[in-house]
Design a protein around this motif. Structure first.
Motif, PDB file in Angstrom:
ATOM      1  N   UNK A  68      -3.805   1.165  -9.075  1.00  0.00           N
ATOM      2  CA  UNK A  68      -4.291   1.492 -10.556  1.00  0.00           C
ATOM      3  C   UNK A  68      -3.479   1.143 -11.727  1.00  0.00           C
ATOM      4  N   UNK A  69      -3.835   0.912 -12.829  1.00  0.00           N
ATOM      5  CA  UNK A  69      -3.765   1.696 -13.996  1.00  0.00           C
ATOM      6  C   UNK A  69      -2.298  -0.037 -14.262  1.00  0.00           C
ATOM      7  N   UNK A  70      -1.248  -0.147 -13.453  1.00  0.00           N
ATOM      8  CA  UNK A  70      -0.789  -1.923 -13.989  1.00  0.00           C
ATOM      9  C   UNK A  70      -0.305  -1.871 -12.416  1.00  0.00           C
ATOM     10  N   UNK A  71      -1.147  -2.783 -11.835  1.00  0.00           N
ATOM     11  CA  UNK A  71      -0.875  -3.287 -10.212  1.00  0.00           C
ATOM     12  C   UNK A  71       0.149  -3.429 -10.288  1.00  0.00           C
ATOM     13  N   UNK A  72       0.358  -4.162  -8.975  1.00  0.00           N
ATOM     14  CA  UNK A  72       2.737  -4.047  -8.301  1.00  0.00           C
ATOM     15  C   UNK A  72       2.879  -5.849  -8.908  1.00  0.00           C
ATOM     16  N   UNK A  73       2.342  -6.840  -9.070  1.00  0.00           N
ATOM     17  CA  UNK A  73       2.532  -7.846  -9.442  1.00  0.00           C
ATOM     18  C   UNK A  73       2.855  -7.750 -10.780  1.00  0.00           C
ATOM     19  N   UNK A  74       2.674  -7.051 -11.596  1.00  0.00           N
ATOM     20  CA  UNK A  74       3.385  -6.953 -12.905  1.00  0.00           C
ATOM     21  C   UNK A  74       4.488  -6.000 -13.322  1.00  0.00           C
ATOM     22  N   UNK A  75       4.303  -4.907 -12.970  1.00  0.00           N
ATOM     23  CA  UNK A  75       5.496  -3.931 -12.498  1.00  0.00           C
ATOM     24  C   UNK A  75       6.070  -5.047 -12.010  1.00  0.00           C
ATOM     25  N   UNK A  76       6.136  -5.798 -10.817  1.00  0.00           N
ATOM     26  CA  UNK A  76       7.494  -6.843 -10.588  1.00  0.00           C
ATOM     27  C   UNK A  76       8.128  -7.462 -11.416  1.00  0.00           C
ATOM     28  N   UNK A 100      -2.701 -16.140  -1.612  1.00  0.00           N
ATOM     29  CA  UNK A 100      -2.155 -16.355  -3.080  1.00  0.00           C
ATOM     30  C   UNK A 100      -0.598 -14.625  -3.427  1.00  0.00           C
ATOM     31  N   UNK A 101      -1.089 -13.562  -2.880  1.00  0.00           N
ATOM     32  CA  UNK A 101      -0.511 -12.525  -3.625  1.00  0.00           C
ATOM     33  C   UNK A 101       1.017 -13.018  -2.622  1.00  0.00           C
ATOM     34  N   UNK A 102       1.569 -13.176  -1.513  1.00  0.00           N
ATOM     35  CA  UNK A 102       2.802 -13.605  -0.926  1.00  0.00           C
ATOM     36  C   UNK A 102       3.264 -14.741  -1.829  1.00  0.00           C
ATOM     37  N   UNK A 103       2.269 -15.375  -2.140  1.00  0.00           N
ATOM     38  CA  UNK A 103       2.920 -16.641  -3.162  1.00  0.00           C
ATOM     39  C   UNK A 103       3.769 -15.920  -4.466  1.00  0.00           C
ATOM     40  N   UNK A 104       2.823 -15.539  -4.733  1.00  0.00           N
ATOM     41  CA  UNK A 104       2.962 -14.371  -6.288  1.00  0.00           C
ATOM     42  C   UNK A 104       4.075 -13.870  -6.358  1.00  0.00           C
ATOM     43  N   UNK A 105       4.121 -12.606  -6.002  1.00  0.00           N
ATOM     44  CA  UNK A 105       4.879 -12.584  -4.896  1.00  0.00           C
ATOM     45  C   UNK A 105       6.455 -12.457  -5.470  1.00  0.00           C
ATOM     46  N   UNK A 106       6.542 -13.848  -4.475  1.00  0.00           N
ATOM     47  CA  UNK A 106       7.793 -14.073  -4.357  1.00  0.00           C
ATOM     48  C   UNK A 106       8.149 -15.147  -5.784  1.00  0.00           C
ATOM     49  N   UNK A 107       7.398 -16.097  -6.068  1.00  0.00           N
ATOM     50  CA  UNK A 107       7.698 -16.436  -7.540  1.00  0.00           C
ATOM     51  C   UNK A 107       7.853 -15.840  -8.625  1.00  0.00           C
ATOM     52  N   UNK A 108       7.253 -13.960  -8.393  1.00  0.00           N
ATOM     53  CA  UNK A 108       7.690 -12.940  -9.658  1.00  0.00           C
ATOM     54  C   UNK A 108       9.262 -12.440  -9.015  1.00  0.00           C
ATOM     55  N   UNK A 109       9.895 -12.877  -8.357  1.00  0.00           N
ATOM     56  CA  UNK A 109      11.050 -12.513  -7.366  1.00  0.00           C
ATOM     57  C   UNK A 109      10.479 -11.099  -6.926  1.00  0.00           C
ATOM     58  N   UNK A 110      10.333 -11.053  -5.962  1.00  0.00           N
ATOM     59  CA  UNK A 110      10.311  -9.977  -5.111  1.00  0.00           C
ATOM     60  C   UNK A 110      11.657 -10.468  -4.226  1.00  0.00           C
ATOM     61  N   UNK A 111      12.164  -9.520  -3.378  1.00  0.00           N
ATOM     62  CA  UNK A 111      13.155  -9.975  -2.548  1.00  0.00           C
ATOM     63  C   UNK A 111      12.815  -9.770  -0.917  1.00  0.00           C
ATOM     64  N   UNK A 112      11.682  -9.944  -1.069  1.00  0.00           N
ATOM     65  CA  UNK A 112      10.828  -9.018   0.137  1.00  0.00           C
ATOM     66  C   UNK A 112       9.574  -9.005   0.439  1.00  0.00           C
ATOM     67  N   UNK A 113       8.138  -9.153   1.655  1.00  0.00           N
ATOM     68  CA  UNK A 113       7.444  -9.575   1.223  1.00  0.00           C
ATOM     69  C   UNK A 113       6.638  -8.855   3.092  1.00  0.00           C
ATOM     70  N   UNK A 114       6.356  -7.492   3.277  1.00  0.00           N
ATOM     71  CA  UNK A 114       6.159  -7.020   4.700  1.00  0.00           C
ATOM     72  C   UNK A 114       5.210  -6.502   4.497  1.00  0.00           C
TER      73      UNK A 114
END
Length: 148
Positions: A68-76, A100-114
């Protein structure tokens, strides 16, 4: 507490499971943010976390995406664009199976997606492996290692 993990999770059941698994295997403190806005306040020491010492970043962030409020991709995105937080390992820990969540997470700089396993035993095993790698095996940049 200097050795803190930031858990960003809005589901109380997933929060409880994660806290139990982390505390069972690691001796680090865990700060919980229940939405993306609170996560940003914690990370940048603003709002209700204004008294937190921003020079001591969390060791890592376990970040859910659907918040809620700010989604995880925006936090990242905000974490990665700020020099003070850029090197904090961010592990996406979510139930989303959307490509798309996996692709966006890595595009934005996530270290890992689990993906969070449904089975409690597997959930604990996966989290133990994540914690072991990021907190014991992985080498952080020198300025981060000092804060750990």
């Amino acid at each position: 507490m200097n050795k803190t993990i930031l858990l960003v999770e809005d589901n109380p059941d997933d929060e409880a499971l994660t806290l139990r698994a982390v505390r069972k295997h690691m001796q680090h403190g865990v700060a919980v943010a229940r939405d993306g806005a609170e996560a940003l306040e914690f990370l940048f020491a603003t709002g209700r976390h204004a008294s937190r010492d921003v020079s001591i970043p969390p060791l890592l962030v376990l970040l859910d995406l659907k918040l809620p409020k700010v989604n995880g991709l925006e936090v990242l995105r905000r974490v990665r664009e700020d020099a003070r937080t850029r090197s904090i390992p961010v592990i996406i820990f979510t139930s989303s199976t959307e490509e798309q969540d996996i692709l966006d997470s890595y595009r934005l700089g996530a270290n890992s997606y689990i993906r969070k396993p449904v089975d409690y035993g597997q959930f604990c095993d996966d989290l133990k492996q994540v914690m072991n790698y990021w907190l014991c095996v992985n080498q952080l940049p020198p300025q981060r290692a000092c804060a750990a």
